[in-house]
Write an enzyme that holds these catalytic residues in place. Structure first.
Site, PDB file in Angstrom:
ATOM      1  N   SER A  48       0.812  -1.230   0.000  1.00 36.07           N
ATOM      2  CA  SER A  48       0.000   0.000   0.000  1.00 36.07           C
ATOM      3  C   SER A  48       0.841   1.274   0.000  1.00 36.07           C
ATOM      4  O   SER A  48       0.485   2.237  -0.692  1.00 36.07           O
ATOM      5  CB  SER A  48      -0.953  -0.005   1.195  1.00 36.07           C
ATOM      6  N   LYS A  86     -11.557  -3.683  10.696  1.00 37.23           N
ATOM      7  CA  LYS A  86     -12.437  -3.091   9.693  1.00 37.23           C
ATOM      8  C   LYS A  86     -13.859  -2.866  10.230  1.00 37.23           C
ATOM      9  O   LYS A  86     -14.499  -1.878   9.876  1.00 37.23           O
ATOM     10  CB  LYS A  86     -12.491  -3.991   8.448  1.00 37.23           C
ATOM     11  N   GLY A 139      -5.755 -11.291  -6.185  1.00 35.63           N
ATOM     12  CA  GLY A 139      -5.887 -10.243  -5.182  1.00 35.63           C
ATOM     13  C   GLY A 139      -5.272  -8.925  -5.607  1.00 35.63           C
ATOM     14  O   GLY A 139      -5.576  -7.883  -5.026  1.00 35.63           O
TER      15      GLY A 139
END
Length: 288
Positions: A15, A67, A242
């Site tokens: 990320s 989350k 993914g």
């Protein structure tokens, strides 16, 4: 633009590279820090979020195991985050916390970018945790005729099936011993468990069950070519790795972090370039 990621076992996450790279492509300088609970004490998600707000961060991504906690912190949850019941993106703006689930929006974008106009059909999904909920609602929104859920915790799969049903989507659950029987009756096979990750290697279902008639999606992208993806390659199945979700959820998150529509449009325009980059770098696709 100060950004970051809060979670556990994230030190090998790509990320930071994605957000910094997208910032360079769009002319929006960005930094991206990792807050790994395995590497530093993080008492609660809320305490860490309050800390990064005080330090001037524009927003953060949130991953396992927080989350579902993330959406409860929001003063303005999006419709998607509210429907899914979890969030992976928090934006800090004028004293408010805006929450979105870009796993939900990014899965749908990645499905179309990878599998085109193919219809999901009947889908077996393994795993019903945070990303599993987002993917299930994404599949339903893409028009899946039925989502068959399997989780080692039956109560979790039943709860998600009920939530999908409450929104008018067809869903059912099976037990682990029924997987071999159900796979031939499905069009799509989806892995939303951690199995296949570098820290929990393996294939989420027997490799010989995957055939050329299936399309598969693996939410794991570290490594990019998981044992599940490798089994699908051998079988000749259509594959959404993914990496697709990684790229498109990241682009959607970056757009939310941007402060105006011109910058969001600039980020959107780089999505295809970014996807091609990671297909070459992570999946080693020479024609990307």
């Amino acid at each position: 633009m100060k950004l970051g990621l809060i979670g556990k076992a994230i030190m090998n996450s790509s990320s930071p590279d994605l957000h910094v790279r997208l910032g360079q492509l769009t002319g929006i300088p960005a930094t991206y820090d990792l807050f790994d609970a395995n590497e530093q004490p993080i008492e609660t998600l809320e305490s860490q979020v309050r800390k990064v707000i005080a330090e001037g961060y524009r927003g953060v991504n949130v991953t396992f195991p927080w989350k579902e906690d993330a959406v409860t912190l929001a003063t303005r949850p999006s419709q998607g985050a509210s429907m899914v019941g979890s969030a992976n993106t928090l934006v800090f703006e004028q004293g408010e916390i805006i929450a979105e689930n870009t796993d939900f929006t990014g899965f749908m974008s990645g499905f179309r970018a990878t599998l085109g106009e193919r219809r999901p059909g009947r889908v077996l999904q393994l795993g019903t945790g945070g990303v599993g909920k987002a993917v299930a609602f994404g599949l339903a929104s893409l028009g899946a005729t039925e989502i068959v859920l399997m989780d080692l915790d039956d109560s979790k799969s039943q709860r998600l099936a009920d939530e999908l049903g409450a929104h008018g989507f067809k869903a059912s659950i099976i037990h682990a011993e029924q997987v071999a029987e159900v796979v031939p009756e499905c069009d799509g096979l989806v892995n939303c468990t951690p199995i296949g990750h570098e820290k929990s290697p393996g294939c989420p279902l027997p490799r010989e069950l995957v055939t050329a008639k299936h399309w598969i999606f693996d939410a794991v992208y570290v490594p990019a070519v998981t044992e599940f993806v490798a089994a699908a390659q051998v079988a000749g199945a259509a594959i959404m790795s993914g990496v697709s979700l990684f790229v498109f959820q990241g682009v959607d998150a970056f757009k939310l972090f941007c402060e105006d529509q011109d910058k969001r449009s600039a980020a959107d325009a780089q999505a295809a370039t970014l996807f091609a980059h990671y297909r070459r770098e992570l999946l080693k696709e020479k024609d990307a």
